[in-house]
Design a protein around this motif. Sequence first.
Motif, short mmCIF file in Angstrom:
data_model
loop_
_atom_site.label_atom_id
_atom_site.label_comp_id
_atom_site.label_asym_id
_atom_site.label_seq_id
_atom_site.Cartn_x
_atom_site.Cartn_y
_atom_site.Cartn_z
N UNK A 235 64.53 14.48 31.54
CA UNK A 235 63.33 13.72 31.16
C UNK A 235 63.61 12.88 29.92
N UNK A 236 64.34 13.44 28.96
CA UNK A 236 64.67 12.68 27.75
C UNK A 236 65.54 11.46 28.10
N UNK A 237 66.49 11.62 29.02
CA UNK A 237 67.30 10.49 29.47
C UNK A 237 66.41 9.43 30.12
N UNK A 238 65.49 9.87 30.96
CA UNK A 238 64.60 8.94 31.65
C UNK A 238 63.71 8.20 30.65
N UNK A 239 63.13 8.93 29.72
CA UNK A 239 62.27 8.28 28.72
C UNK A 239 63.07 7.30 27.87
N UNK A 240 64.31 7.64 27.58
CA UNK A 240 65.14 6.75 26.76
C UNK A 240 65.45 5.46 27.51
N UNK A 241 65.78 5.56 28.80
CA UNK A 241 66.12 4.34 29.53
C UNK A 241 64.87 3.49 29.78
N UNK A 242 63.72 4.11 29.92
CA UNK A 242 62.48 3.33 30.05
C UNK A 242 62.26 2.50 28.78
N UNK A 243 62.43 3.13 27.65
CA UNK A 243 62.27 2.42 26.37
C UNK A 243 63.30 1.31 26.24
N UNK A 244 64.54 1.60 26.60
CA UNK A 244 65.61 0.60 26.54
C UNK A 244 65.32 -0.57 27.47
N UNK A 245 64.81 -0.28 28.67
CA UNK A 245 64.48 -1.33 29.63
C UNK A 245 63.36 -2.21 29.09
N UNK A 246 62.38 -1.59 28.48
CA UNK A 246 61.28 -2.37 27.91
C UNK A 246 61.80 -3.26 26.79
N UNK A 247 62.67 -2.72 25.94
CA UNK A 247 63.27 -3.51 24.85
C UNK A 247 64.14 -4.64 25.38
N UNK A 248 64.71 -4.44 26.57
CA UNK A 248 65.55 -5.47 27.19
C UNK A 248 64.72 -6.53 27.93
N UNK A 249 63.40 -6.36 27.90
CA UNK A 249 62.53 -7.36 28.52
C UNK A 249 62.03 -7.03 29.91
N UNK A 250 62.34 -5.86 30.43
CA UNK A 250 61.87 -5.49 31.77
C UNK A 250 60.38 -5.18 31.75
N UNK A 251 59.67 -5.67 32.77
CA UNK A 251 58.25 -5.39 32.89
C UNK A 251 57.99 -4.21 33.84
N UNK A 252 58.99 -3.86 34.64
CA UNK A 252 58.90 -2.70 35.54
C UNK A 252 60.24 -1.99 35.55
N UNK A 253 60.18 -0.69 35.80
CA UNK A 253 61.39 0.12 35.95
C UNK A 253 61.21 0.96 37.20
N UNK A 254 62.23 1.01 38.04
CA UNK A 254 62.17 1.78 39.30
C UNK A 254 63.14 2.94 39.26
N UNK A 255 62.70 4.05 39.82
CA UNK A 255 63.53 5.24 39.95
C UNK A 255 63.63 5.63 41.42
N UNK A 256 64.72 6.27 41.76
CA UNK A 256 64.93 6.77 43.11
C UNK A 256 65.16 8.27 43.04
N UNK A 257 65.23 8.90 44.17
CA UNK A 257 65.62 10.30 44.20
C UNK A 257 66.48 10.54 45.44
N UNK A 258 67.39 11.47 45.30
CA UNK A 258 68.28 11.80 46.39
C UNK A 258 67.59 12.76 47.35
N UNK A 259 67.73 12.52 48.62
CA UNK A 259 67.15 13.41 49.63
C UNK A 259 67.73 14.81 49.52
N UNK A 260 68.95 14.93 49.03
CA UNK A 260 69.61 16.23 48.91
C UNK A 260 69.21 17.00 47.66
N UNK A 261 68.37 16.42 46.80
CA UNK A 261 68.03 17.05 45.52
C UNK A 261 66.53 17.21 45.33
#
Length: 136
Positions: free
Chosen positions: A81-107
């Motif tokens: 979760x900390x990694x996810x929150x960090x990349x969301x913040x980084x994406x926002x700082x990089x100018x992204x207005x949306x961030x998408x996540x995926x998940x593996x069917x095996x996990x």
Amino acid sequence: MSENFYKVAGYDSVIPFSAESSEVYFEAAMEMGLFSVAEKGGLAGFILGLSIPFLMNKSYLVGTELAWWVEPEYRSTNIGVKLLEHIEKSAEEAGCVMWSMMCLESQAPEKMEELYLKLGYEPRERTFTKVLKRNL
């Protein structure tokens, strides 16, 4: 860790893993500020993604996760979760207005969906893969 992610994703049965090719995306993600690692006396996990202009309006940047991995012994911690929150913040700082996540069917996709919803994500698309050529 990226090779472990690749094996769990199941793509290794179709396309062989290439560390050299993987490196290209890690470097691009680093240049965009969209690559983070977690350490706990050694590497515990990573997340990386890329940003591109939005398909339907190139005036806006959007980002997407390419790989998110937490070593099995750290999965019951808050590292992921900390990694996810960090990349969301980084994406926002990089100018992204949306961030998408995926998940593996095996996990445990149901568990991941629950986490994403809890963190404010909304379902938009599902991805399906069809193998067109075998034994490359």
